[in-house]
Design an enzyme around this catalytic site. Structure first.
Site, PDB file in Angstrom:
ATOM      1  N   ASP A   1       0.577  -1.175   0.242  1.00 56.28           N
ATOM      2  CA  ASP A   1       0.347   0.131   0.249  1.00 56.28           C
ATOM      3  C   ASP A   1       0.846   1.634   0.054  1.00 56.28           C
ATOM      4  O   ASP A   1       2.131   1.264   0.372  1.00 56.28           O
ATOM      5  CB  ASP A   1      -1.072   0.530   1.019  1.00 56.28           C
ATOM      6  CG  ASP A   1      -0.267  -0.097   2.805  1.00 56.28           C
ATOM      7  OD1 ASP A   1      -0.180   0.943   3.354  1.00 56.28           O
ATOM      8  OD2 ASP A   1       0.982  -0.842   2.498  1.00 56.28           O
ATOM      9  N   GLU A   2      -0.121   1.879  -0.567  1.00 56.79           N
ATOM     10  CA  GLU A   2       1.262   4.087  -0.437  1.00 56.79           C
ATOM     11  C   GLU A   2       1.976   3.982  -0.662  1.00 56.79           C
ATOM     12  O   GLU A   2       2.691   4.332   0.245  1.00 56.79           O
ATOM     13  CB  GLU A   2       0.666   3.631   1.224  1.00 56.79           C
ATOM     14  CG  GLU A   2      -0.649   4.238   1.761  1.00 56.79           C
ATOM     15  CD  GLU A   2      -0.663   4.792   2.814  1.00 56.79           C
ATOM     16  OE1 GLU A   2      -1.795   6.111   3.057  1.00 56.79           O
ATOM     17  OE2 GLU A   2      -0.070   4.735   3.803  1.00 56.79           O
ATOM     18  N   ILE A   3       2.753   3.507  -2.049  1.00 58.67           N
ATOM     19  CA  ILE A   3       3.951   3.638  -2.334  1.00 58.67           C
ATOM     20  C   ILE A   3       4.114   5.411  -2.996  1.00 58.67           C
ATOM     21  O   ILE A   3       3.332   6.096  -3.527  1.00 58.67           O
ATOM     22  CB  ILE A   3       4.392   3.246  -4.158  1.00 58.67           C
ATOM     23  CG1 ILE A   3       4.580   1.613  -3.423  1.00 58.67           C
ATOM     24  CG2 ILE A   3       5.408   3.484  -4.004  1.00 58.67           C
ATOM     25  CD1 ILE A   3       3.913   0.224  -4.472  1.00 58.67           C
TER      26      ILE A   3
END
Lengths: 583, 583
Positions: free
Chosen positions: A340-342
């Site tokens: 998630d959330e790169i």
């Protein structure tokens, strides 16, 4: 008086009295609590035409086929049943049979060898006669028997102990994946806290503990082949999880019919790995949002920077060691690989990645490299991989669906409510629903960052939703009413395997674990077990209130520090704390 | 190394090192934590030019003049000082003196006979030499000495124990009334919870426990001359407060320098009195908001109806018995007589009141009758009476200021932030500020009523602030930044005697008491003790974050279950969890 269906005058008198007493306390808008004693989650089918109770013999026993995990569960439930002496807040209006006591509960299992896997049959049926004959719990598997034992335990009350009788329950969950995610990286939780969490999970007929073990802030897991990760990345010596700790948690889960699914979030959320291996982490230990930078140029979604560098071969040496050991420590079929959330800039400031990008490379290609170099390996260890939705759905950095074989990959949603669930299933993937609008338990406590002038507004300013990115606080009713297959066709809904509430721990640790999770997670537990509607298809949150009140109190007396949902006055005065008008 | 002010090279090197290390961890936007070990609330004056620490002798003693309440406090603090061995999260960079240990703290009191009354002098000064000579705590009164002892205890750390030395603290509060209000009527709290609350109150240099004992939902106080009120109005046998319980709470308060101010809310919020005396309560046990009634026609502000009938002489027989006994049980000068939220319709549906109103009477006249029949009596018992602001400011039902002599009446604000505070002081009354926009600790958990279709909106609907009437949740920063004399002239501000955070218990009880109150109440504690600004007059919430983190952890190790405000990572990386941009 005897309990017999051939005594119509007594039955009629009793039912009339019950109706009368019920009417005294009802208001026109809500249906009364349906039974004098209830089970949470409400069973799928609960036949109790002539509510009565039978004395529990002091020599009460449970007979069960031997089973490595069911046998300790039976012992545990027997001890609880004989000693709990729960006193409901509203005394159940139930006459005793006056006949012989109940001395035996017999458990019959069809498939004793069934492992605790995703999709295992958790159904059971429970018959408790009024005659003193043995109560019978039929279950397909030992895990269904555990569900049935929990139900039985909730039907026992009072001192001396007695149990509801003359009833038949047939019960099975709507969704096979029903879990709680706990983040033990932002803040640490002791092993005893995790065991208590698992105990509460089982009590609520949830069946998954999704353990978000590591993140940028700390790496508490002692990975045998990579001891430096925890040695340098944990918060402290007493804030680690050793292999022995993990074994204890996993075994305890099995004894409670709870699968423990590990998550080692990658490639983002890995700042803590840089303590041991600075060379494999980009933008580690940087201020997360540099002055004069727009949101698009941040280095992380929140304080605590660092992402694994997919262009450094060393990264995969470490990752493979971690994955291999984690798979070995956690026997569950499911392995959560995060993704998630790169944050684009965290990669972009790395020279090797800059070189790649300036050669017409893209960030998505870099992520694809990472997925290609890790996913097949995890699959080769006989695991189904769960990723957060971002790996496919993120607007900036994502991989092609062709890299994520649907037979081996499940996606967990968290943004945009049912829209993202739909995108996931329409792409052919099974979905675990954790929509932040409903299922994120941490929302509503403001923003945790310091030096935040948002909170220095003059009196009279609009306080909005308090600054929490996913605020407001999700009440139990909000959670209860969420339909995780909202807006999906029947075919699409088939791919929704269940849901998880999530407690992210930026502002949570042991002191609030119980109250932040319970009883709100109980609301999801019922919605995913037997639904949130009555027999007419109408949302049943009104009737659920009084049942949830009683259940909250029972959890507290069982040692789970669940928060109260109403004044005690409300449950002693059923229906009187309802609101009539829409707020 | 030796600690001496005549060793300039060492001092310079040390300070340079300290500055260097501090710089490494700062960001341009915030000032670094100022000292290696801190006190919460931050003292008014804290001179520590050459931070060092001195070993605490295992034979360390505290010498103090004998005093009924200070002596047990001294014993308590001595035991804590010798055994706590607190380990701060960030290890203080302090060298030991290398000289003789500290063996004595000497307490000198000017006015040992000063009672614990409103406005008592709580100032103290503390000198801890580096030479091994006795530390000296000077205080005007024993209550100031307790404040100084708390400060000393926070300067002790490590194992073996050591204490910050070479320092001088001079400290006094900005406001004399600094309290916490707890509602024990919506939900019950055991006596042990109340004692723990008082302990935490004292730790934070707050000095008032405002005990909102009774309300419409329950009457837990066993009033000796009116035993039926609790016999019938309490939630249960084990959910009462006997005279012995009250004595214990009051004495414990004295030993912690905490005044216990009782509130028996009247004439509204008295539904529970109807269990014993139905004849003196109007609209008791009615559904609070009848179907098809507008908000103006509700019977109560929330579920749980009932208001004392000022036209029934019997009312005053009961009220006088209650007041007399409560005054006798609670020795504090202040007595809180409630008078908030009179709901017009609850009185209007009573026949005797209808008759009065149809004779050109008004509801305000009825309230004036009540005040005239009760206030002089309370004053005759040598009490200063606190009322909620409503008694004067409520738009619908209020009394003339001429009935409320300012020398004997204090008003507590809760609506409209500083506006109502201004109205109170401009009317000549002293004000206790509890503006709900800032100081209500219960806000932000949604509406507690059942059958509330607000929570059955389709996904994608605007969730607003979550349904809590006073939402959103008040973060510690929101509370910290509130200036209770905002917008007042110097003369007006003189009448603001202090503030109270309030925990209303519709959705709170023992399981969440600590986490719902702490450390947010600590934020108010510092703002009211030494303010919320630095020496340049700038709000110091950024610098306060790291100090509050350490203080939260110390409270937890001292047995107060305060909630975390940030990931542990943040305090180990000071400044890195700040936000730069306005959210």
């Amino acid at each position: 008086m005897g309990c017999s269906t051939s005594n119509p005058s007594f039955s009629h008198l009793f039912i009339s009295t019950l109706i009368l007493l019920t009417t005294l306390y009802t208001t026109p808008q809500i249906s009364a609590v349906q039974y004098p004693i209830n089970v949470w989650p409400k069973p799928t089918t609960f036949h109790w035409p002539h509510p009565q109770a039978i004395t529990l013999s002091p020599e009460f026993t449970i007979s069960s086929p031997p089973h490595r995990y069911l046998t300790p569960a039976v012992h545990r439930y027997l001890r609880q049943i004989l000693t709990e002496h729960h006193r409901p807040l509203v005394t159940p209006l139930l006459n005793l049979t006056g006949g012989p006591p109940l001395t035996t509960l017999t458990i019959i299992i069809s498939d004793a060898a069934a492992p605790l896997n995703h999709g295992v049959d958790e159904s059971y049926s429970l018959t408790i006669p009024s005659t003193g004959a043995a109560a019978v719990l039929n279950a397909e598997t030992p895990w269904g028997a555990m569900r049935g034992l929990e139900t039985f335990s909730q039907l026992v009350y009072a001192k001396p102990a007695r149990v509801a009788c003359g009833l038949y329950i047939s019960d099975r969950p709507l969704f096979p994946h029903r879990g709680i995610m706990l983040d033990t990286a932002r803040n640490y939780y002791g092993v005893e806290d995790l065991l208590r969490l698992i105990r509460a999970i089982g009590m609520n007929k949830l069946n998954v503990f999704h353990w978000h073990i590591t993140d940028s802030h700390s790496f508490p897991l002692v990975v045998p082949s990579e001891p430096e990760l925890a040695a340098k990345g944990a918060y402290g010596e007493e804030m680690k999880y050793t292999a022995a700790d993990v074994k204890r948690v996993v075994e305890y889960g099995m004894e409670h019919g709870v699968r423990v699914v590990p998550e080692i979030d990658m490639p983002a959320h890995t700042g803590s790995w840089a303590e041991a291996y600075p060379e494999i982490v980009t933008c580690a230990n940087k201020f997360w949002w540099p002055a004069d930078a727009g949101w698009a140029d941040r280095l992380a979604a929140e304080p605590g920077t660092g992402q694994l560098n997919p262009l450094n071969p060393k990264t995969y040496e470490v990752v493979k060691n971690v994955v291999r050991d984690v798979v070995s420590m956690f026997p569950d079929q499911f392995y959560h690989a995060g993704a998630d959330e790169i944050t684009p800039n965290c990669w972009k400031i790395d020279p090797s990645i800059q070189a790649f990008l300036s050669n017409n490379g893209t960030l998505s290609q870099i992520l694809e490299m990472f997925i290609n170099s890790t996913l097949p390996y995890i699959m080769s260890l006989n695991r189904t991989v769960i990723y957060w939705e971002d790996v496919l759905l993120n607007a900036d950095v994502n991989v092609a669906a062709s890299l994520l074989p649907p037979e081996h990959v499940i996606l967990q949603s968290w943004n945009n409510g049912p829209s993202n669930t739909k995108r996931i299933v329409d792409s052919g993937y099974r979905a675990i629903v954790s929509s932040s609008d409903f299922y994120y338990l941490d929302c509503g406590h403001g923003d945790f960052t310091g030096n935040n002038s948002l909170y220095n507004m003059p009196p009279g300013s609009d306080q909005g939703n308090g600054g929490s990115w996913c605020g407001p606080f999700k009440t139990w009713q909000t959670i209860y009413n969420y339909d995780i297959t909202y807006g999906l066709t029947e075919a699409e809904a088939k791919l929704v395997i269940g849901g998880e509430v999530a407690l992210w721990s930026e502002q949570a640790d042991s002191t609030v674990m119980d109250s932040r999770i319970w009883p709100r997670a109980s609301a999801m537990a019922e919605a995913l077990w037997s639904g949130n509607r009555d027999e007419k298809g109408k949302k049943r949150f009104a009737e659920a209130t009084d049942r949830l009140n009683e259940w909250r109190y029972r959890m507290v007396t069982r040692g789970i520090g669940a928060e109260p949902i109403q004044p005690l006055w409300c449950i002693k005065n059923p229906g009187m704390c309802n609101t009539v008008h829409m707020a």
